[in-house]
Design an enzyme around this catalytic site. Structure first.
Site, PDB file in Angstrom:
ATOM      1  N   ILE A 139      22.075   1.651   1.714  1.00 14.69           N
ATOM      2  CA  ILE A 139      23.426   1.721   2.290  1.00 14.69           C
ATOM      3  C   ILE A 139      24.422   0.846   1.542  1.00 14.69           C
ATOM      4  O   ILE A 139      25.612   1.073   1.603  1.00 14.69           O
ATOM      5  CB  ILE A 139      23.472   1.340   3.799  1.00 14.69           C
ATOM      6  CG1 ILE A 139      22.630   0.079   4.071  1.00 14.69           C
ATOM      7  CG2 ILE A 139      22.995   2.484   4.665  1.00 14.69           C
ATOM      8  CD1 ILE A 139      22.938  -0.561   5.408  1.00 14.69           C
ATOM      9  N   CYS A 163       0.789  -1.241   0.000  1.00 16.47           N
ATOM     10  CA  CYS A 163       0.000   0.000   0.000  1.00 16.47           C
ATOM     11  C   CYS A 163       0.819   1.287   0.000  1.00 16.47           C
ATOM     12  O   CYS A 163       0.369   2.277  -0.593  1.00 16.47           O
ATOM     13  CB  CYS A 163      -1.083  -0.015   1.065  1.00 16.47           C
ATOM     14  SG  CYS A 163      -0.530  -0.356   2.700  1.00 16.47           S
ATOM     15  N   ARG A 187      15.565   0.967  -0.230  1.00 19.61           N
ATOM     16  CA  ARG A 187      15.329  -0.214  -1.082  1.00 19.61           C
ATOM     17  C   ARG A 187      14.758  -1.367  -0.267  1.00 19.61           C
ATOM     18  O   ARG A 187      15.078  -2.526  -0.500  1.00 19.61           O
ATOM     19  CB  ARG A 187      16.592  -0.635  -1.838  1.00 19.61           C
ATOM     20  CG  ARG A 187      16.245  -1.433  -3.110  1.00 19.61           C
ATOM     21  CD  ARG A 187      17.459  -2.084  -3.755  1.00 19.61           C
ATOM     22  NE  ARG A 187      18.454  -1.141  -4.138  1.00 19.61           N
ATOM     23  CZ  ARG A 187      19.740  -1.249  -3.796  1.00 19.61           C
ATOM     24  NH1 ARG A 187      20.175  -2.276  -3.093  1.00 19.61           N
ATOM     25  NH2 ARG A 187      20.596  -0.328  -4.170  1.00 19.61           N
ATOM     26  N   GLY A 229       9.301   8.725   8.481  1.00 18.50           N
ATOM     27  CA  GLY A 229       8.588   9.372   9.576  1.00 18.50           C
ATOM     28  C   GLY A 229       9.090  10.797   9.825  1.00 18.50           C
ATOM     29  O   GLY A 229       8.374  11.636  10.367  1.00 18.50           O
TER      30      GLY A 229
END
Lengths: 313, 313
Positions: free
Chosen positions: B211, B152, B187, B272
């Site tokens: 990374i 989603c 990723r 976030g």
């Protein structure tokens, strides 16, 4: 095993697992010879990681020696998924092996699930682990003809513990490790958690430690089920009350303080580097590496899957 | 969308995605009302993680408002696997939602696969991702009646990009983003990789950064396939040539240097915390959060799975 009698009686010393590996490899070899089987493994190496390169050499050497056709392919990691799918669909390939890391992180977990569970000799697919955690022994449900495989490193560990004579076979199945406390410093889905589940299933109380904390694994009410629970026991307390301590932290900087370890404890190390000072063997039983048995288990898993595949025909 | 006309013309400013979320939620609500459906979601919260708690409140509120029965359960993480299996087997439950982190790490990936793909409204199961990467549109193979769901958050991202008017619908399907360069800093298998695959599938060249380095995703030779390739392009070069920059690094310390970002670039942030200085909106189009659209996509996935389930009966 006879070879370990003295060490086990003295409750100290260093264990070389070669005899255990040889025992299982001999079994594989005999089965292949007797049945004129020609099992084929395709193995994919994508990285320049020295650990992966070394492991590819050892697995190839062992398999070839034991009558397994071993095709080692050096491939680009961006092509790997397609090549795995090709090998899944190739009925002449009975087992698939991937040397990790490929991309690292979750993409590697994804690739583990691209390998068909019917050819997954490492036993890493989610389905294999789900079956292990839920005591599902067969891949073909109620038909119950195709046995599941078990992740090969935890399986190797169980075979080592068994061959050191720790299992009390006078007790009922599921209670062979009753009364034993085990600490495992590693809770990966590849080794630490399946191993915790297997040892709990044999009756041990297992403290499973990772960077996020400690969880206890023990056998559940129904046979074959596992109960996880939270605990206030600290890392130090868990280690110091353990009969078996299993170490798998992939960092040379991680060392357990030897003072925490009881005399006579069995310390098994499966990290690439030793997570405890070697002098621990002066008061405890140290198994510094287990790789040879892991390779033997890889061969054993291959034969099981080979057998499942030929029984289709 | 009309609401974004001015921002898109000026090629700078801050985008509030609420109208996009409302559009899709309205669609869901109407479908539920029209059909007198009673879809039920069971959601499991195990942690005291504030992000998880907030997200549980928002999802509950939105779902209830749109006619979805939403049962939020606060449970112990050690009991979660059994509870998921119970919900899998409960024919009155149409969608399952788990708020992560639970244990953290690979154990959480495992749990994502314990959720039945037929009830996985987040679209996180390996099977769902495999289907996405291989352009498999239906869960029931050649019968082709049960559409797959898409993870989603990446789906929300595509809907946002589409509603900002970036897709060139005069071009053929699979080429709507032809000529566009996208960089995605993340990723993960939950967002970054599925999103890279989806945008590549629509014709973009996608630089996928984590990374471990950079991988290019673009559409493959056969329609619907994805080609991954290695590259020497640096992180800085990729960012500075991008028409769309998508940021998802869960650390307040990670900030992309605004000087690297071209004027007029669309910068979408789904971490976030904001991975770029807010002042970027003075020269680029900033979408600082996308959570509201993600929740709308959750509802949309639920209806698709609900539909698949009732069509069984």
């Amino acid at each position: 095993m006879e070879e370990y009698k003295e060490i086990m009686q003295n409750k100290k010393g260093k264990v070389d697992v070669t005899p255990i590996a040889n025992f299982f490899r001999e079994e594989v070899k005999q089965q292949i010879t007797k049945n004129c089987w020609k099992p084929r493994v395709v193995a994919f190496l994508t990285s320049d990681d020295q650990g992966a390169i070394d492991y590819s050499k050892w697995t190839k050497l062992a398999c070839q020696k034991d009558g397994i056709e071993f095709i080692l392919k050096r491939v680009e990691r961006v092509d790997l998924e397609d090549l795995i799918i090709e090998a899944n669909n190739d009925s002449c390939v009975h087992g698939i092996l991937v040397y990790y890391p490929v991309f690292g992180g979750m993409m590697d977990s994804y690739l583990q699930d691209v390998v068909s569970p019917t050819k997954d000799i490492e036993g890493l697919s989610t389905q294999n682990r789900f079956n292990l955690y839920h005591n599902i022994r067969f891949m073909d449900g109620e038909t119950a003809t195709k046995k599941c495989v078990i992740p090969c490193t935890p399986l190797a560990m169980v075979k080592i513990i068994d061959n050191l004579g720790i299992y009390d076979k006078s007790l009922a199945m599921g209670e062979h490790l009753k009364g034993k406390t085990v600490t495992i410093v590693n809770r990966s889905e590849i080794v630490g958690r399946p191993l915790a589940a297997m040892l709990a299933n044999d009756g041990a109380i297992v403290y499973s430690i990772d960077i996020n904390g400690i969880i206890i694994f023990q056998s559940g009410k129904r046979h074959g089920t596992i109960k996880m629970s939270e605990t206030n026991v600290t890392r130090e307390e868990a280690i110091s009350k353990s009969d078996i301590l299993i170490l798998g932290v992939p960092s040379p900087n991680y060392k357990v303080n030897s003072d925490l370890i009881q005399d006579g404890t069995i310390v098994i190390n499966f990290a690439g580097c030793l997570n405890v000072d070697e002098s621990i063997q002066e008061k405890s039983i140290l198994v510094p590496t287990i790789g040879k048995v892991t390779i033997a288990m890889l061969e054993r898993n291959l034969l099981r899957l080979f057998n499942n595949q030929i029984s289709n025909k």
